[in-house]
Design an enzyme around this catalytic site. Structure first.
Site, PDB file in Angstrom:
ATOM      1  N   HIS A   1     -28.063 -21.336   0.054  1.00  0.00           N
ATOM      2  CA  HIS A   1     -27.734 -19.993  -0.446  1.00  0.00           C
ATOM      3  C   HIS A   1     -28.959 -19.363  -1.128  1.00  0.00           C
ATOM      4  O   HIS A   1     -29.317 -18.218  -0.850  1.00  0.00           O
ATOM      5  CB  HIS A   1     -26.551 -20.023  -1.423  1.00  0.00           C
ATOM      6  CG  HIS A   1     -26.368 -18.690  -2.087  1.00  0.00           C
ATOM      7  ND1 HIS A   1     -25.696 -17.640  -1.504  1.00  0.00           N
ATOM      8  CD2 HIS A   1     -26.867 -18.202  -3.269  1.00  0.00           C
ATOM      9  CE1 HIS A   1     -25.765 -16.575  -2.295  1.00  0.00           C
ATOM     10  NE2 HIS A   1     -26.472 -16.893  -3.367  1.00  0.00           N
TER      11      HIS A   1
ATOM     12  N   ASP B   1     -51.458 -27.729  -0.336  1.00  0.00           N
ATOM     13  CA  ASP B   1     -52.187 -27.536  -1.588  1.00  0.00           C
ATOM     14  C   ASP B   1     -53.140 -28.710  -1.770  1.00  0.00           C
ATOM     15  O   ASP B   1     -52.875 -29.821  -1.321  1.00  0.00           O
ATOM     16  CB  ASP B   1     -51.185 -27.441  -2.748  1.00  0.00           C
ATOM     17  CG  ASP B   1     -51.821 -26.888  -4.011  1.00  0.00           C
ATOM     18  OD1 ASP B   1     -53.035 -26.600  -3.992  1.00  0.00           O
ATOM     19  OD2 ASP B   1     -51.113 -26.747  -5.018  1.00  0.00           O
TER      20      ASP B   1
ATOM     21  N   ASP C   1     -45.200 -18.772  -3.420  1.00  0.00           N
ATOM     22  CA  ASP C   1     -44.472 -20.023  -3.261  1.00  0.00           C
ATOM     23  C   ASP C   1     -43.924 -20.386  -4.626  1.00  0.00           C
ATOM     24  O   ASP C   1     -44.514 -20.036  -5.649  1.00  0.00           O
ATOM     25  CB  ASP C   1     -45.390 -21.154  -2.768  1.00  0.00           C
ATOM     26  CG  ASP C   1     -46.125 -21.813  -3.918  1.00  0.00           C
ATOM     27  OD1 ASP C   1     -45.556 -22.729  -4.534  1.00  0.00           O
ATOM     28  OD2 ASP C   1     -47.251 -21.393  -4.231  1.00  0.00           O
TER      29      ASP C   1
ATOM     30  N   CYS D   1     -22.744 -12.413   2.024  1.00  0.00           N
ATOM     31  CA  CYS D   1     -23.950 -13.224   2.240  1.00  0.00           C
ATOM     32  C   CYS D   1     -23.762 -14.037   3.522  1.00  0.00           C
ATOM     33  O   CYS D   1     -22.684 -14.563   3.772  1.00  0.00           O
ATOM     34  CB  CYS D   1     -24.173 -14.158   1.038  1.00  0.00           C
ATOM     35  SG  CYS D   1     -25.484 -15.369   1.300  1.00  0.00           S
TER      36      CYS D   1
ATOM     37  N   CYS E   1     -21.813 -19.298   2.124  1.00  0.00           N
ATOM     38  CA  CYS E   1     -20.937 -18.122   2.029  1.00  0.00           C
ATOM     39  C   CYS E   1     -20.287 -17.814   3.382  1.00  0.00           C
ATOM     40  O   CYS E   1     -19.080 -17.568   3.452  1.00  0.00           O
ATOM     41  CB  CYS E   1     -21.717 -16.917   1.523  1.00  0.00           C
ATOM     42  SG  CYS E   1     -22.446 -17.194  -0.111  1.00  0.00           S
TER      43      CYS E   1
ATOM     44  N   CYS F   1     -25.450 -16.803   4.385  1.00  0.00           N
ATOM     45  CA  CYS F   1     -25.940 -18.186   4.304  1.00  0.00           C
ATOM     46  C   CYS F   1     -24.826 -19.147   4.731  1.00  0.00           C
ATOM     47  O   CYS F   1     -23.653 -18.761   4.752  1.00  0.00           O
ATOM     48  CB  CYS F   1     -26.421 -18.505   2.890  1.00  0.00           C
ATOM     49  SG  CYS F   1     -25.112 -19.051   1.789  1.00  0.00           S
TER      50      CYS F   1
HETATM   51 ZN   LIG Z   1     -24.711 -17.326   0.304  1.00  0.00          ZN
END
Ligand SMILES: [Zn+2]
Length: 376
Positions: free
Chosen positions: A341, A97, A270, A309, A314, A311
């Site tokens: 997450h 930016d 973004d 999930c 998790c 991630c």
């Molecule tokens: Zn997660």
């Protein structure tokens, strides 16, 4: 019109001027499917997360800030060490930016003159002047994939005259910025400003397009104006922009905002929301909407943040109880796991959006997201 650009190319795969679209960005290190969401890595890093961890949760790009890196880093050193990608070790796409918005919102004693922006550093009080030309040269030294021109971003509310003045000055600066380009192979997106009046926004969009940028960012929205006006202005701008070029909505990223903006023809987003909210203990889920790790109910909850999930938090089996404990203890691991997450949630959201646009079921997904997270 746009000159050849080997760092950045957008291809529209499905869709038109307005309505949900599918596309892809080709850049030096690969491909980004759109609609896409990039987290913010202001100084070239997403807080608390390494680049390999970012890539592991599917992040394909980030928005960094030339103003911050210029004030706090060492441009010559970064250039000598092979540019920003090599310095921070990120293989995804980096958009830098220009800092127009941040100089106005963060710096002190700012003076906007026809020549550029004068300001004091918010970090050490040192005095600086940045011209549209200098801002191009800084981003070319950083060697990001995409640079953005210096712009003047009106506050809300601001008088009609001030909005028009800011819009005209921004356009004058784009002319100078384009003439200052020494690296035509670096992507260069124009930022459509134009304040909060639809006619002025439409005019600003048409005038910005005349400079032949490689695509268009939409800036100066979600700065305090009512939500319905934000989307009215975004739709007006998208109607004016060429359909075959990318539309990038800057700084907006609530899930409900993303689906609403995708529906009216926006390709790229973004926002600090997934990362900043994670650090505040606010998490996004597909079953419960937003949950807060600081809530007392989390203290003895044996479940992971979201069953299924993938991630690291998790999939690693970390219970909400453990994460709440880490968070209360002020452990860095809490911030990292919660951030990962949320980043994974946002990448999943964008995957589902692209899948739904492809299958023609986007309306159902939008309803689901609005039901989960509300409209505001
Ligand atoms: Zn997660």
């Amino acid at each position: 019109m746009a000159t050849a650009c080997s760092y950045f190319k957008f291809e529209l795969i499905q869709g038109d001027r307005t309505g949900p679209r599918l596309g892809r960005i080709l850049f030096r290190h690969g491909v980004v499917e759109t609609p896409a969401f990039f987290p913010v890595g202001t100084v070239g890093t997403v807080k608390g997360v390494s680049c390999s961890e970012l890539e592991a949760v599917g992040v394909r790009g980030m928005l960094s800030n030339a103003f911050h890196i210029y004030l706090r880093g060492n441009l010559d050193l970064i250039r000598r060490l092979g540019g920003l990608h090599n310095f921070v070790r990120f293989k995804g796409m980096i958009i830098t930016d220009s800092g127009g918005f941040h100089i106005k919102s963060l710096a002190q004693h700012t003076r906007v003159t026809p020549e550029g922006m004068q300001f004091s550093s918010p970090f050490d009080g040192s005095r600086h002047f940045l011209s549209p030309e200098e801002v191009v040269h800084i981003q070319e030294a950083l060697d990001s994939d995409v640079k953005l021109p210096l712009d003047v971003c009106p506050s809300y509310p601001e008088g009609e005259k001030e909005q028009e003045h800011a819009t005209r000055l921004t356009l004058q600066w784009y002319e100078r910025a384009q003439q200052a380009v020494k690296k035509p192979d670096q992507g260069f997106l124009g930022i459509v400003q134009g304040g909060f009046d639809e006619a002025l926004r439409r005019w600003a969009a048409r005038e910005t397009v005349k400079f032949g940028f490689h695509g268009y960012a939409i800036g100066g929205l979600s700065v305090g104006e009512p939500k319905h006006l934000t989307f009215q202005l975004l739709q007006a701008v998208n109607e004016e922009l060429p359909s075959e070029q990318i539309r990038y909505l800057m700084g907006m990223g609530k899930p409900q905002d993303i689906v609403t903006a995708v529906e009216i023809g926006t390709d790229l987003f973004d926002c600090v929301i997934p990362t900043r909210n994670a650090r505040n203990g606010t998490l996004y889920t597909w079953k419960e909407g937003v949950i807060r790790i600081r809530n007392s109910s989390m203290k003895d909850d044996p479940c992971v943040i979201e069953e299924g999930c993938r991630c690291p938090a998790c999939a690693g089996g970390y219970s909400r109880a453990f994460l709440a404990y880490l968070y209360r203890c002020g452990e860095m691991l809490a911030l990292k796991l919660l951030t990962l997450h949320n980043l994974f949630f946002f990448q999943t959201l964008m995957n589902r959006i692209r899948e739904a646009v492809k299958k023609g079921t986007f309306g159902e997904l939008k309803t689901q997201v609005l039901d989960l997270f509300g409209e505001d």
